[in-house]
Scaffold this motif. Structure first.
Motif, short mmCIF file in Angstrom:
data_model
loop_
_atom_site.label_atom_id
_atom_site.label_comp_id
_atom_site.label_asym_id
_atom_site.label_seq_id
_atom_site.Cartn_x
_atom_site.Cartn_y
_atom_site.Cartn_z
N GLN A 1 -10.50 -31.51 6.85
CA GLN A 1 -10.61 -30.48 5.70
C GLN A 1 -11.97 -29.98 5.52
OE1 GLN A 1 -7.96 -29.84 3.82
NE2 GLN A 1 -7.34 -31.90 4.84
N PHE A 2 -12.74 -29.78 6.22
CA PHE A 2 -14.04 -29.72 6.68
C PHE A 2 -13.82 -28.36 7.90
CE2 PHE A 2 -17.40 -29.40 9.96
CZ PHE A 2 -18.18 -28.34 9.07
N PHE A 3 -13.18 -29.00 9.06
CA PHE A 3 -13.06 -27.61 9.89
C PHE A 3 -11.86 -26.51 9.48
CE2 PHE A 3 -14.42 -31.22 13.28
CZ PHE A 3 -15.36 -31.08 13.31
N PHE A 4 -11.34 -26.91 8.95
CA PHE A 4 -9.92 -25.81 8.12
C PHE A 4 -10.85 -25.64 7.34
CE2 PHE A 4 -6.83 -24.08 4.93
CZ PHE A 4 -6.44 -23.61 6.36
N ASN A 5 -11.84 -25.54 6.36
CA ASN A 5 -12.51 -24.55 5.74
C ASN A 5 -13.45 -23.89 7.16
OD1 ASN A 5 -12.56 -25.02 3.00
ND2 ASN A 5 -11.69 -27.03 3.39
N MET A 6 -13.92 -24.07 7.53
CA MET A 6 -15.61 -23.58 8.47
C MET A 6 -14.48 -22.27 8.86
SD MET A 6 -18.38 -24.66 8.48
CE MET A 6 -18.46 -24.17 9.94
N MET A 7 -13.01 -22.82 9.85
CA MET A 7 -12.64 -21.57 9.80
C MET A 7 -11.94 -20.72 9.36
SD MET A 7 -8.76 -22.71 11.91
CE MET A 7 -7.79 -23.22 10.89
N ILE B 1 -2.51 -21.39 0.35
CA ILE B 1 -3.57 -21.42 1.55
C ILE B 1 -3.93 -23.10 1.53
CG2 ILE B 1 -5.77 -21.42 2.58
CD1 ILE B 1 -4.84 -18.47 2.94
N LYS B 2 -4.44 -23.76 -0.06
CA LYS B 2 -5.11 -24.48 0.21
C LYS B 2 -3.85 -26.07 -0.58
CE LYS B 2 -6.85 -26.00 -4.34
NZ LYS B 2 -8.07 -26.09 -5.33
N PHE B 3 -2.87 -24.93 -1.25
CA PHE B 3 -1.88 -26.25 -2.02
C PHE B 3 -1.37 -26.48 -0.39
CE2 PHE B 3 3.12 -26.92 -3.06
CZ PHE B 3 2.47 -27.77 -3.64
N GLY B 4 -0.66 -25.51 0.88
CA GLY B 4 -0.05 -25.92 1.40
C GLY B 4 -0.77 -26.51 2.64
N TRP B 5 -2.01 -26.61 2.79
CA TRP B 5 -2.44 -27.50 3.95
C TRP B 5 -2.62 -28.83 3.74
CZ3 TRP B 5 -3.69 -27.89 8.96
CH2 TRP B 5 -4.95 -28.72 9.28
N THR B 6 -2.92 -29.10 1.81
CA THR B 6 -3.46 -29.99 2.02
C THR B 6 -2.54 -31.11 2.05
OG1 THR B 6 -4.06 -29.08 -0.31
CG2 THR B 6 -5.64 -29.83 0.26
N ILE C 1 -9.34 -33.10 -3.23
CA ILE C 1 -10.59 -33.78 -3.51
C ILE C 1 -11.66 -32.87 -1.67
CG2 ILE C 1 -12.01 -35.70 -3.20
CD1 ILE C 1 -10.41 -36.92 -5.89
N ASN C 2 -11.65 -33.64 -0.83
CA ASN C 2 -12.44 -33.50 -0.10
C ASN C 2 -11.80 -32.14 0.79
OD1 ASN C 2 -12.86 -36.38 0.71
ND2 ASN C 2 -11.28 -36.33 1.87
N PHE C 3 -10.95 -31.56 0.06
CA PHE C 3 -10.72 -30.11 0.28
C PHE C 3 -11.74 -28.87 -0.31
CE2 PHE C 3 -9.19 -25.32 -0.13
CZ PHE C 3 -9.12 -25.25 0.87
N ASN C 4 -11.21 -29.77 -1.40
CA ASN C 4 -12.37 -28.77 -2.73
C ASN C 4 -13.72 -29.28 -2.92
OD1 ASN C 4 -10.25 -28.00 -4.13
ND2 ASN C 4 -9.87 -29.69 -5.86
#
Length: 463
Positions: free
Chosen positions: A281-287, A313-318, A356-359
């Motif tokens: 989740q960290f690297f995806f959000n950074m990207m 995007i959030k729903f699909g990735w998580t 939770i981690n994504f958010n």
């Protein structure tokens, strides 16, 4: 006349370009005035050290149109690096002390792990077990709790439910079988003397590091007592081959796993399984942040527009990453299968934790300046691992705080899924996960609002 005047380029264009006024040069309007003379604030050289923007003469660097000199930038950069590096060093120490403190002195708290003892034999073999376990009172071994009105199936169910970490049962009629084998020519199965029930799905490292060695040690002590009893029973007698064989092996145990997790990479579930969720989740959000900033999505936008893009995007990735994370162990779990409903329960718990981690990561990137992101992400990962790397029972009182961390609730939830209903504490952990999901969702929405508001503000003026 002002220091800067505009000149029109040709008749074909309306673009006006600024022209810096030069000392002693007549203006283009021919008004007889010049833009020369002493600049505002005094003649050249007035002020602290010389003209503005001339650092070589002591003036403030970078304020007269020229870039600051390299040595000035290096000085600023080194100061910022020293400050942020010092903060990161403190965070490193705090995080290291936190996670190493989780298991600091854990062996001295192994007595908090409860093991059930049931004597169904009522003879010498059963008495040997109760005597051996009652004599074991060291803090480094589990505590043995004796029950007198419980069957073997009930003992196994108590372990499956998580009330006890293990159970040891002296099986019914084993003393009679031992005496018969010692006094007559009959067979005897020493491994049927005791049954050791365990649940390896539940913190396998704690089970193998504290529970299993403590139980095996107690069974060894009980075996010595049974050996002494058998030797006294046949003292002065001439033994047949079968009797001598029984005397050489009077007691043993059979291990039965009531909630097995029969794949070797189970040790990764509460270590790498926690870290990879954070990192993905960290690297995806950074990207995503870098790409959206680069192409202009985060410039002059609105909350509605960002939500329209971000939610899918959030729903699909998580959903994709959570499916992958709960599938990795199954790829190498030969001989272990989950029912479809159990797998979807496992996937649901993994997805909630991933969201939770994504958010959380998205909120950190939305509110925290780039130099300080590591100061927030690093402790978040470390405290999450420490909250589920060992059971609360063997941690010091301070680490009871682990109950509030989503990683602790997540791991104890998936234990129940992996164990097909074992150690069911969902009434405790599901509300914790639900609370974190709601809170982090609200924080994520506030982060989206912050990005939208920031995108409409003009960039700060360069000094």
């Amino acid at each position: 006349m002002s220091d800067i005047e505009e000149k029109t380029i040709g008749a074909e264009t309306d673009v006006a370009v600024p022209e810096l006024a030069q000392p002693g040069v007549t203006s283009a309007e021919g008004d007889g005035k010049t833009s020369g003379g002493p600049p505002r604030g005094g003649p050249p050289g007035a002020g602290p050290g010389g003209p503005r923007g001339d650092p070589s003469k002591g003036g403030p660097p970078g304020r007269g149109g020229g870039p600051p000199p390299p040595h000035f930038l290096a000085k600023i950069g080194m100061k910022a690096l020293a400050r942020n590096g010092g903060l990161l060093f403190l965070v490193l120490w705090a995080s290291g002390m936190w996670i190493y403190g989780t298991l600091g002195g854990a062996a001295g708290r192994a007595h908090n792990l409860k093991v059930l003892v049931v004597d169904l034999d009522g003879g010498a073999v059963g008495a040997a077990l109760t005597n051996a376990t009652s004599a074991t009172n060291a803090a480094s071994v589990p505590s043995f709790v004796t029950a007198t009105d419980m069957s073997a199936d009930e003992a196994a169910q108590a372990v499956f439910n998580g009330k006890y970490w293990a159970a040891v049962v002296a099986n019914e009629g084993v003393s009679t079988a031992l005496n018969t084998s010692l006094t007559s020519d009959s067979s005897y199965n020493a491994s049927a003397a005791y049954t050791f029930y365990g649940a390896t799905v539940r913190y396998y490292t704690a089970f193998s590091g504290f529970v299993q060695p403590g139980v095996v040690e107690a069974l060894a002590a009980a075996s010595e007592l049974v050996d002494a009893y058998a030797a006294e029973t046949v003292a002065g007698s001439t033994l047949a081959a079968s009797q001598a064989s029984t005397l050489a092996d009077t007691s043993g145990y059979t291990f039965f796993d009531v909630a097995p997790l029969p794949f070797q990479d189970r040790v990764f579930l509460n270590t790498f399984g926690i870290v990879i969720s954070h990192l993905s989740q960290f690297f995806f959000n950074m990207m995503m942040s870098g790409i959206f900033n680069g192409v202009g999505i985060y410039r002059n936008t609105t909350i509605a527009r960002l939500l329209k893009r971000s939610y899918p995007i959030k729903f699909g990735w998580t959903l994709l990453t959570s499916l992958s994370l709960c599938s990795f162990p199954l790829i190498y779990a030969s001989g272990y299968a989950l029912e479809a409903k159990t797998f979807f329960a496992l996937w649901s718990a993994e997805w909630v934790y991933t969201v939770i981690n994504f958010n959380t990561i998205h909120a950190i990137l939305s509110f925290v300046p780039v130099p300080y992101i590591s100061l927030c992400v690093f402790p978040w990962v470390v405290t999450s691992i420490s909250s589920c790397i060992a059971p609360i029972e063997v941690s010091s009182g301070f680490y009871r705080i682990s109950y509030i961390f989503p990683a602790h609730a997540y791991f104890n939830t998936v234990i129940t899924a992996w164990g097909k209903g074992a150690v069911n504490r969902l009434h405790i952990y599901l509300p914790v996960l639900a609370a974190w999901l709601v809170v982090t969702e609200l924080v994520w929405l506030f982060g989206i609002r912050t990005i939208a508001v920031r995108s409409t503000k003009p960039p700060p003026a360069r000094r």
